[in-house]
Design an enzyme around this catalytic site. Structure first.
Site, PDB file in Angstrom:
ATOM      1  N   ASP A   4      25.015  88.285  -2.223  1.00 45.23           N
ATOM      2  CA  ASP A   4      23.894  88.776  -3.029  1.00 45.23           C
ATOM      3  C   ASP A   4      22.725  89.144  -2.111  1.00 45.23           C
ATOM      4  OD1 ASP A   4      21.887  89.226  -4.926  1.00 45.23           O
ATOM      5  OD2 ASP A   4      22.554  87.589  -6.216  1.00 45.23           O
ATOM      6  N   HIS A  31      25.162  91.337  -5.624  1.00 49.87           N
ATOM      7  CA  HIS A  31      24.494  90.795  -6.807  1.00 49.87           C
ATOM      8  C   HIS A  31      25.285  91.037  -8.090  1.00 49.87           C
ATOM      9  CE1 HIS A  31      21.127  89.490  -9.274  1.00 49.87           C
ATOM     10  NE2 HIS A  31      21.148  90.634  -9.932  1.00 49.87           N
ATOM     11  N   SER A  67      20.868  86.859 -13.214  1.00 54.52           N
ATOM     12  CA  SER A  67      19.740  87.634 -12.703  1.00 54.52           C
ATOM     13  C   SER A  67      18.476  87.329 -13.509  1.00 54.52           C
ATOM     14  CB  SER A  67      20.093  89.125 -12.718  1.00 54.52           C
ATOM     15  OG  SER A  67      19.184  89.872 -11.944  1.00 54.52           O
TER      16      SER A  67
END
Length: 331
Positions: A269, A302, A128
């Site tokens: 995601d 995610h 991320s």
């Protein structure tokens, strides 16, 4: 928790043209002493920190003795993004968060590496926000990094990411309970409808749905361990992610980079989408041979990079085991 170390940075020039007279950069090391083994830099995500392994380590399943990133064979280095609040006094927060960009943080990390006299990095890995910083670190010093491993991230902030950063920023600046309320929204972005529906199945206790309790508890936990100014900064950095800003176009930049690139995405995601990552990979393949793509299959969205450890370990195994074998040859 392993002891935090600190590097004092002075007169740091920010990308916007302002200068910070002083910035403390906190970090932790794990595994082999610096200078005795290949270095792996691990960049933390939005709510993470430098404590990547050991007591309360957030990536214990991947990093440690006899793990994929084996502390018997590597030096693991993890910096705290300045202003994340994870330091000796849980202070040193940044109030002027809009002054900073992700590129600033990548430059700060390189300042730290230079201070530690680390001129060659075997791998920079992060998920991320941490993966986005890894992209930028590679562009800044492409000849110093052997392997770039960005996970559940991208080299740019898409309009979708920028839009969600705005929503988070509005909540953080206008809510009566900003951290908790922002976390409610974020958790739904980091997971998927299927993941949540399968887990909670409309169950409730005392007329309160379990999904509501789960979200509220996540908000409370984050509020108890995260400062408002830190959350504002981490969220803001996401929208400043763009390795082409003020530079050439993406492919022209990549042509000049010798680094091996292993992109890892998550098929579900909703934040840094797999479609965007696949497009990046296809574009990269047109100008660069040593680029690879892998996908984590998960219902969890995610956050799968913090959940699907077996799949991630299998993806990373060829990179790190090859280096371990080389270590044995050179021993």
């Amino acid at each position: 928790m392993k002891k935090l170390e600190k590097i004092d940075l002075f007169n740091f020039d920010l990308e916007i043209g302002k200068q910070k007279p002083y910035l403390p950069l906190f970090y932790q090391t794990f595994g082999q002493p610096i200078g005795t083994a290949p270095v792996v830099v691990v960049n933390h995500a939005l709510t993470g920190n430098s404590n990547v392994t050991g007591e309360n380590g957030w990536w214990n399943d991947l990093i440690g003795e006899n793990k994929i990133i084996d502390t018997n064979h590597f030096t693991i280095l993890a910096f705290n993004i300045p202003g994340n609040g994870y330091d000796e006094n849980f202070g040193n927060l940044i109030s002027d968060y809009r002054y900073f960009t992700l590129r600033d943080m990548a430059k700060i990390f390189w300042k730290g590496l230079d201070f530690l006299q680390i001129s060659n990095v075997f791998a920079v890995i992060g998920g991320s926000l941490g993966g986005a910083i890894a992209w930028e670190m590679t562009i800044l010093e492409p000849n110093k990094i052997q392997n770039l491993i960005p996970i559940a991230t991208d080299w740019k902030a898409t309009d979708w990411v920028i839009a969600n950063v705005l929503i988070q920023d509005q909540i953080l600046n206008n809510s009566d309970d900003p951290i908790a309320d922002a976390r409610l929204h974020a958790m739904l972005l980091y997971r998927t409808p299927k993941s949540i529906n399968l887990r909670f199945q409309r169950k409730k206790t005392n007329e309160i749905f379990h999904i509501e309790n789960w979200l509220i508890n996540h908000g409370i936990k984050l509020k108890n361990r995260f400062r408002l100014s830190a959350y504002k900064l981490m969220n803001h950095l996401l929208k400043t992610n763009d390795i082409t800003r003020g530079r050439k176009d993406f492919l022209s930049i990549i042509k000049e980079i010798p680094t091996n690139i292993q992109i890892v995405s998550v098929n579900t995601d909703y934040f840094f989408t797999a479609d965007e990552n696949r497009e990046t990979y296809q574009n990269l393949k047109s100008v660069k041979e040593n680029v690879f793509y892998s996908e984590i299959n998960s219902i969890h969205g995610h956050d799968a990079f913090l959940i699907e450890f077996n799949q991630l370990a299998q993806i990373l195994e060829p990179i790190f085991n090859k280096q371990k074998q080389q270590n044995y040859v050179n021993a």
